[in-house]
Design a protein around this motif. Structure first.
Motif, short mmCIF file in Angstrom:
data_model
loop_
_atom_site.label_atom_id
_atom_site.label_comp_id
_atom_site.label_asym_id
_atom_site.label_seq_id
_atom_site.Cartn_x
_atom_site.Cartn_y
_atom_site.Cartn_z
N GLY A 85 43.73 35.47 41.45
CA GLY A 85 43.29 36.85 41.55
C GLY A 85 42.36 37.29 40.44
O GLY A 85 42.39 38.45 40.01
N LEU A 86 41.51 36.38 39.95
CA LEU A 86 40.57 36.73 38.88
C LEU A 86 39.38 37.49 39.46
O LEU A 86 39.10 37.40 40.66
CB LEU A 86 40.11 35.45 38.18
N PRO A 87 38.68 38.28 38.65
CA PRO A 87 37.58 39.10 39.16
C PRO A 87 36.52 38.28 39.91
O PRO A 87 36.30 37.11 39.62
CB PRO A 87 36.99 39.72 37.89
N CYS A 88 35.88 38.93 40.84
CA CYS A 88 34.88 38.25 41.67
C CYS A 88 33.69 39.18 41.88
O CYS A 88 33.84 40.29 42.38
CB CYS A 88 35.50 37.87 43.01
N SER A 89 32.50 38.71 41.46
CA SER A 89 31.24 39.43 41.71
C SER A 89 31.28 40.89 41.26
O SER A 89 30.84 41.79 41.97
CB SER A 89 30.87 39.34 43.19
N GLY A 90 31.84 41.13 40.09
CA GLY A 90 31.79 42.46 39.52
C GLY A 90 32.90 43.39 39.94
O GLY A 90 32.81 44.60 39.71
N ARG A 91 33.95 42.89 40.56
CA ARG A 91 35.04 43.76 40.97
C ARG A 91 36.38 43.05 40.80
O ARG A 91 36.44 41.82 40.78
CB ARG A 91 34.87 44.18 42.44
N VAL A 92 37.42 43.84 40.68
CA VAL A 92 38.77 43.28 40.64
C VAL A 92 39.07 42.70 42.01
O VAL A 92 38.83 43.33 43.04
CB VAL A 92 39.80 44.37 40.28
N TYR A 93 39.59 41.48 42.03
CA TYR A 93 39.94 40.85 43.30
C TYR A 93 41.40 41.14 43.60
O TYR A 93 42.30 40.66 42.90
CB TYR A 93 39.68 39.34 43.24
N ASP A 94 41.65 41.95 44.63
CA ASP A 94 43.02 42.38 44.93
C ASP A 94 43.65 41.64 46.10
O ASP A 94 44.71 42.01 46.57
CB ASP A 94 43.05 43.89 45.21
N GLY A 95 42.97 40.56 46.56
CA GLY A 95 43.53 39.81 47.69
C GLY A 95 44.16 38.50 47.29
O GLY A 95 44.43 37.65 48.14
N GLY A 96 44.40 38.32 45.99
CA GLY A 96 44.96 37.06 45.51
C GLY A 96 46.47 37.02 45.52
O GLY A 96 47.14 38.05 45.73
N LEU A 97 47.00 35.84 45.30
CA LEU A 97 48.45 35.67 45.20
C LEU A 97 48.99 36.53 44.05
O LEU A 97 50.09 37.08 44.12
CB LEU A 97 48.79 34.20 44.97
N VAL A 98 48.20 36.61 42.97
CA VAL A 98 48.48 37.55 41.89
C VAL A 98 47.22 38.39 41.69
O VAL A 98 46.14 38.04 42.19
CB VAL A 98 48.87 36.84 40.57
N GLU A 99 47.34 39.48 40.98
CA GLU A 99 46.18 40.32 40.66
C GLU A 99 46.11 40.49 39.15
O GLU A 99 47.12 40.80 38.52
CB GLU A 99 46.31 41.68 41.34
N CYS A 100 44.93 40.24 38.58
CA CYS A 100 44.78 40.27 37.12
C CYS A 100 43.86 41.37 36.65
O CYS A 100 42.84 41.66 37.29
CB CYS A 100 44.24 38.93 36.63
N GLN A 101 44.21 41.93 35.52
CA GLN A 101 43.35 42.87 34.80
C GLN A 101 42.77 42.10 33.61
O GLN A 101 43.51 41.44 32.87
CB GLN A 101 44.15 44.08 34.32
#
Length: 282
Positions: free
Chosen positions: A228-244
């Protein structure tokens, strides 16, 4: 004249595949939004989302097949897609290398306090977006490798040799990312070029595309859908985990992507080393 013909052919291919992919992604996003709003169970929505993600891949494959068949008069398999028993092994090895390196990046970022886990599991309603993301990231890895380390690499190699193929295909790969995301950080542009060189290295070492596809597949899968690491300038919220993400952007890549920081540069260096060791031993 041969040089002019090669440049014209590559320019036509890049323009065609760029336009087709832009249209295919628009269709994919529209259909996927419709699928996510259906009043049905998460399993069916997950299947529909995954199927939608294949639209760009199918489009890219058709364009590349058309150029191979009608422009170059060569088989599609000649791009390095010959299927053998060994191709499965090197594909899995590529995935394993990429997944291991991205895991190390994630662990390092977490231990230094750069990555804060906001969510550590999927709820039932998040499963469709997770499945769609898995297919989206994975399919992008496949068609990008077939396009750049497949068609572009093959054309350049046949005309100007292997060195030109490695450098040229990596440059095209990097420049097209700039065109698609003009505000991307400079380090991402450099790392995109390095990534192209690393995957070209995999193709040269194995004589086929399967290790390159495996590397790209594993890299994309681990970065987004798993960690769930950021992707193309946005937080990626579709991952198994979500990271800040916290810490200096030039190190972590900030909200853009770990590939936009020196942590990504280090990961690519480690990937190149692991690739050379593993494939040499095998």
């Amino acid at each position: 004249m041969a040089d002019v013909g090669t440049w014209a052919k590559l320019a036509a291919y890049v323009v065609c595949i760029g336009l087709v992919l832009e249209f295919a992604h628009r269709v994919y996003w529209r259909i996927n939004r419709w699928a996510m709003k259906l009043a049905t169970g998460p399993t069916l929505r997950a299947i529909l989302s995954a199927l939608c993600a294949t639209i760009p891949l199918i489009s890219a494959l058709l364009v590349t097949w058309g150029f191979c068949t009608y422009v170059d008069r060569r088989s599609f398999e000649s791009l390095g897609l010959q299927a053998t028993f060994e191709s499965t092994a090197v594909f899995v090895e590529g995935i394993a290398i990429a997944f291991a390196v991205v895991t190390l990046v994630f662990m390092a970022g977490y231990n230094f306090g750069w990555y804060k886990i906001e969510r550590s599991s999927l709820s039932r309603h998040q499963v469709p977006s997770f499945c769609g993301g898995v297919c989206d990231f994975s399919m992008a890895a496949v068609f990008e490798e077939i396009a750049f380390r497949g068609y572009v690499f093959t054309v350049l190699s046949h005309t100007w040799g292997v060195t030109a193929a490695v450098v040229g295909s990596s440059l095209v790969f990097s420049l097209l990312h700039i065109i698609k995301h003009p505000k991307m950080p400079l380090i991402f542009t450099l790392n995109a070029f390095i990534f192209g060189v690393v995957t070209a290295q995999a193709r040269l070492m194995t004589g086929a595309l399967w290790a390159s596809i495996g590397l790209h597949f594993g890299w994309n899968l681990a970065m987004g859908p798993i960690y769930g690491l950021p992707c193309s300038g946005r937080v990626y919220d579709g991952g198994l985990v979500e990271c800040q993400v916290e810490g200096p952007d030039w190190v972590t890549g900030g909200l853009y992507s770990p590939d936009a920081g020196i942590i990504g540069t280090g990961a690519l260096t480690l990937t190149s080393f692991a690739l050379a060791v593993l494939l040499h031993v095998c």
